[in-house]
Design an enzyme around this catalytic site. Structure first.
Site, mmCIF file in Angstrom:
data_model
loop_
_atom_site.group_PDB
_atom_site.id
_atom_site.type_symbol
_atom_site.label_atom_id
_atom_site.label_comp_id
_atom_site.label_asym_id
_atom_site.label_seq_id
_atom_site.Cartn_x
_atom_site.Cartn_y
_atom_site.Cartn_z
ATOM 1 N N ASN A 43 0.841 -1.190 0.000
ATOM 2 C CA ASN A 43 0.000 0.000 0.000
ATOM 3 C C ASN A 43 0.879 1.245 0.000
ATOM 4 O O ASN A 43 1.969 1.260 0.565
ATOM 5 C CB ASN A 43 -1.028 -0.007 1.131
ATOM 6 C CG ASN A 43 -0.472 -0.266 2.509
ATOM 7 O OD1 ASN A 43 0.497 -0.986 2.694
ATOM 8 N ND2 ASN A 43 -1.115 0.308 3.514
ATOM 9 N N ILE A 44 0.385 2.255 -0.697
ATOM 10 C CA ILE A 44 1.112 3.514 -0.866
ATOM 11 C C ILE A 44 0.135 4.635 -0.546
ATOM 12 O O ILE A 44 -0.803 4.887 -1.303
ATOM 13 C CB ILE A 44 1.648 3.647 -2.307
ATOM 14 C CG1 ILE A 44 2.535 2.442 -2.656
ATOM 15 C CG2 ILE A 44 2.393 4.966 -2.487
ATOM 16 C CD1 ILE A 44 2.831 2.289 -4.124
ATOM 17 N N CYS A 54 -3.994 0.617 -2.604
ATOM 18 C CA CYS A 54 -3.827 -0.582 -1.791
ATOM 19 C C CYS A 54 -2.808 -1.533 -2.407
ATOM 20 O O CYS A 54 -2.523 -1.492 -3.609
ATOM 21 C CB CYS A 54 -5.163 -1.303 -1.653
ATOM 22 S SG CYS A 54 -6.438 -0.344 -0.814
ATOM 23 N N GLU A 56 -3.070 -4.727 -3.029
ATOM 24 C CA GLU A 56 -3.638 -5.622 -4.035
ATOM 25 C C GLU A 56 -3.706 -4.940 -5.391
ATOM 26 O O GLU A 56 -3.349 -5.527 -6.420
ATOM 27 C CB GLU A 56 -5.054 -6.059 -3.614
ATOM 28 C CG GLU A 56 -5.104 -6.778 -2.282
ATOM 29 C CD GLU A 56 -5.303 -5.867 -1.072
ATOM 30 O OE1 GLU A 56 -5.861 -6.361 -0.076
ATOM 31 O OE2 GLU A 56 -4.913 -4.681 -1.100
ATOM 32 N N CYS A 87 -10.131 -4.547 0.500
ATOM 33 C CA CYS A 87 -11.238 -3.595 0.572
ATOM 34 C C CYS A 87 -12.184 -3.818 -0.617
ATOM 35 O O CYS A 87 -11.883 -4.581 -1.538
ATOM 36 C CB CYS A 87 -10.704 -2.163 0.586
ATOM 37 S SG CYS A 87 -10.080 -1.571 -1.009
ATOM 38 N N CYS A 90 -10.634 -3.003 -4.090
ATOM 39 C CA CYS A 90 -9.714 -4.057 -4.537
ATOM 40 C C CYS A 90 -10.461 -5.304 -4.982
ATOM 41 O O CYS A 90 -10.103 -5.938 -5.967
ATOM 42 C CB CYS A 90 -8.724 -4.394 -3.436
ATOM 43 S SG CYS A 90 -7.492 -3.105 -3.169
#
Length: 131
Positions: A43-44, A54, A56, A87, A90
């Site tokens: 995640n960034i 995220c 994923e 989430c 994603c």
């Protein structure tokens, strides 16, 4: 072919790459393509929150940008005792490319929980709605 344990370790390895100055909640992912290629992601975060990406989706976007469109498994790791599922956004992105995806959740004890994307998103929106 990558073993389940190797895929999970790749996801755990990405925890240290996460950029999480706001939530302090690192997540790592390792996405396996149908040809065995594995793309990782973390995640960034962003101060504007909305542009945050995220783990994923980072892995999926890396894979798609390299020409891979079919995926078999994804391992998702978080440094928590509870299992951390993708989430909603994603789940929808994963649905676009791999509605039959195997999802492996990894906690900080190394325990795993195996699900399918259909279990996580039973009524996913797909291209058939656009026909």
């Amino acid at each position: 072919m990558t073993t389940k344990q190797e895929l999970c370790q790749k996801a755990v390895g990405m925890l240290k790459m996460a950029y999480v100055p706001y939530s302090h909640f690192p997540v790592g992912a390792a996405l396996e393509c149908d040809d065995g290629t594995v793309y990782t992601g973390c995640n960034i975060e962003n101060a504007g929150y909305t542009p945050t990406n995220c783990a994923e989706r980072t892995a999926v976007f890396k894979a798609v940008s390299e020409g891979h469109l079919k995926f078999t498994r994804i391992a998702i790791a978080a440094d928590t005792e509870r299992f951390t599922a993708p989430c909603g956004v994603c789940r929808q992105v994963l649905q676009e490319f791999a509605p039959e995806l195997e999802v492996i959740l990894v906690n900080n004890k190394g325990e795993t929980l195996e699900l399918t994307l259909k279990e996580l998103l039973p009524y996913g929106f797909d291209r058939s709605y656009l026909d």
